[in-house]
Design an enzyme around this catalytic site. Structure first.
Site, PDB file in Angstrom:
ATOM      1  N   GLU A 164      -4.352  -0.953   2.092  1.00  0.00           N
ATOM      2  CA  GLU A 164      -3.451  -2.027   1.662  1.00  0.00           C
ATOM      3  C   GLU A 164      -4.135  -3.393   1.574  1.00  0.00           C
ATOM      4  O   GLU A 164      -3.752  -4.340   2.281  1.00  0.00           O
ATOM      5  CB  GLU A 164      -2.243  -2.109   2.594  1.00  0.00           C
TER       6      GLU A 164
ATOM      7  N   GLU B 166       1.058   6.733   2.661  1.00  0.00           N
ATOM      8  CA  GLU B 166       2.064   6.290   3.629  1.00  0.00           C
ATOM      9  C   GLU B 166       3.436   6.309   2.976  1.00  0.00           C
ATOM     10  O   GLU B 166       3.592   5.919   1.822  1.00  0.00           O
ATOM     11  CB  GLU B 166       1.799   4.864   4.147  1.00  0.00           C
TER      12      GLU B 166
END
Length: 547
Positions: free
Chosen positions: A205, A419
């Site tokens: 991320e 995720e």
């Protein structure tokens, strides 16, 4: 310690909680767009599809190490963490890794996504400063334990815990020097663990690390423009986020180059990057709102995917950010373009987008450069049920839309969903029995997996799904107030307990032919009229038992 034992009658008790329909009282708009989900299980997916859970070093490991920027941030500014906590102990996976692998085995998981702590391996950030053999030994033991239990390790090289030594020395990712140090650290990881690790993720991320650490100032290292938040440690949201992202991209590309040149042929692995992307839904059908949604995607996912596929930033970013946006040299563009074997997608929520002109409202900032306004509501109706933390709306269809968008825009790359999950607030007033009942989480996973399967059916090249997270853990600036785990952790004793969702996954993922025939549809979840997720806490049908 031992895993929970379920006899046949207890299995029937569990399945009694599991209905053949998966109905959520979604808000009107969502109810109109979500198809009722029919029964399915892992056998409904391709035979090579991987199911796993995800974690990260700072959020899980505990134990001694030299400081990372998160150690420094949580100790220097405890007021910036919801409960003033830190990751000094976290959930102590360093000492509990065998128990945690046993949990994965119990759940029938295929893979585990972990991250390596840079400062645990290299205390000074560089091999020239010495390699910590204790840290290396820990990761060897964890990786070997996973493989001994037929669980495939997916390893993230950088999940935000930069050595504080490099932050102090030259400003970390604000300085181009980080590119070589990152590459060398990754090179060491490939050399130490690549004989057994076949799936590598360079950065987790990068947009969240950049935005929250250098524009909002709520994540380490806590930088932002003083006009936005005077408590920040310094910074400039008009320049630093783009510079940090640029150096992250170059670090990623340099790492991929090393892997492909030195290791990939004989280690037979693949390498990619994990990006969190919020799916953008136009607030209205107007051309303006449709363009706003595209700009939002450009400034989040496209910020990284466009360079990796085209060697340059999205045109909208180049136009709106102008000279503040760093440029790739010809050689850098060649290095960056095509620097991945797969893309990891972290998906949690979706948002409505509309245009806004922020050009004269305030000093230049990454937060306003895209000239969009995002909202979780349209005409007062949420896009989906709001989780207890308030920042996430459950909108499973957005995952399908995102996967098909990536398929069309970026030439259908290999994708792993690295995720997906939902939170619940830590509630000390609940009994342990109540804390283990999370039918709303099962429903959320069931619906997201339904739309993953739908995207695959429409041609998206998706090969895996990782739930966030295996355990309740330290959730960054939310500390221990937010629980994402499939397994409950008592933060005082560090004892682990299966939540209902963990056992649901066990049977959803079962390969045994008789178990696989069972209807493992999601149980009915209760949602309040305000669309805030709530749950009727019923006593489990099995005895509460630690393992």
């Amino acid at each position: 310690m031992h895993a929970m034992t379920f006899k046949a009658i207890l299995l029937l008790g569990l399945l009694a909680l599991v209905s053949t329909s998966a109905s959520i009282a979604f808000a009107k708009e969502v109810r109109a767009t979500i198809t009722e989900v029919p029964p399915f299980n892992r056998n409904s997916f391709p035979s090579d599809f991987i199911f796993g859970t995800a974690a990260s070093s700072y959020q899980y490991e505990g134990e001694g190490r030299v400081p990372s920027i998160w150690d420094n941030f949580t100790h220097q500014y405890p007021e910036k963490i919801a409960d003033g906590s830190n990751g000094d102990v976290a959930v102590d996976q360093f000492h509990h890794y065998k128990e945690d692998v046993a949990i994965m085995k119990y759940m029938n998981l295929d893979a585990y996504r972990l991250s390596i702590s840079w400062p645990r391996i290299l205390p000074t950030g560089r091999a020239s400063g010495g390699i910590n053999s204790t840290g290396v030994d820990y990761y060897n033991r964890l990786i070997n334990e996973l493989l001994a239990n037929d669980i495939t390790p997916f390893v993230t090289i950088f999940h935000w815990d930069l050595p504080q030594a490099l932050e102090d020395e030259y400003g970390g990712f604000l300085n181009h020097t980080i590119v070589n140090d990152f590459r060398d650290y990754a090179d060491l990881c490939f050399n130490l663990f690549g004989d057994r690790v076949k799936h590598w993720i360079t950065v987790n991320e990068p947009s969240i690390f950049t935005m929250n650490g250098y524009a909002y100032g709520i994540f380490a290292p806590g930088r932002c423009s003083p006009s936005y938040n005077p408590t920040c440690t310094g910074g400039d949201a008009g320049t630093e986020p783009d510079l940090v992202a640029h150096n992250l991209i170059l670090s990623h590309a340099a790492t991929v180059q090393v892997y492909k040149k030195k290791y990939q042929e004989h280690q037979n692995g693949i390498i990619g990057i994990s990006l969190q992307i919020i799916w953008a839904v136009p607030l209205s059908n107007s051309t303006s709102d449709q363009k706003a949604a595209q700009r939002y995607l450009d400034f989040t996912g496209g910020w990284f995917l466009d360079p990796l596929t085209a060697g340059q930033y999205p045109e909208s970013m180049q136009y709106l950010v102008g000279d503040r946006l760093p440029k790739f040299t010809t050689d850098e563009a060649k290095l960056v373009k095509g620097s991945f074997d797969f893309v990891g997608i972290n998906y949690y929520t979706s948002s409505y987008l509309t245009s806004s002109d922020a050009s004269t409202c305030c000093p230049p900032s990454y937060l306003t450069d895209s000239q969009v306004t995002f909202s979780s509501q349209r005409n007062g109706v949420f896009i989906g049920p709001v989780t207890p933390s308030g920042w996430m709306c459950i909108y499973p269809k957005g995952l399908r839309d995102l996967l098909l968008y990536i398929k069309e825009k970026y030439n259908n790359p290999l994708v792993y969903i690295t995720e997906n999950g939902m939170d619940e607030l830590d509630d000390p007033s609940q009994s342990l029995e109540e804390s283990l009942i999370d039918t709303y989480r099962i429903d959320s996973y069931y619906r997201h997996l339904f739309y993953v399967r739908s995207a695959i059916g429409s041609g998206a090249n998706v090969k895996g799904f990782f739930a966030w997270s295996l355990l309740d853990n330290f959730e960054w600036n939310e500390g221990f107030t937010s629980r994402f785990g499939l397994n409950f952790v008592n933060y005082t004793t560090l004892t682990r307990y299966h939540k209902l969702s963990a056992t649901w996954f066990k049977y959803f993922l079962a390969r045994d032919q008789e178990i696989a025939k069972l209807d493992i549809s999601a149980p009915k979840a209760r949602w309040s009229s305000s669309t805030m997720i709530k749950e009727e806490k019923r006593k489990p049908k099995w005895a509460i038992q630690a393992f």
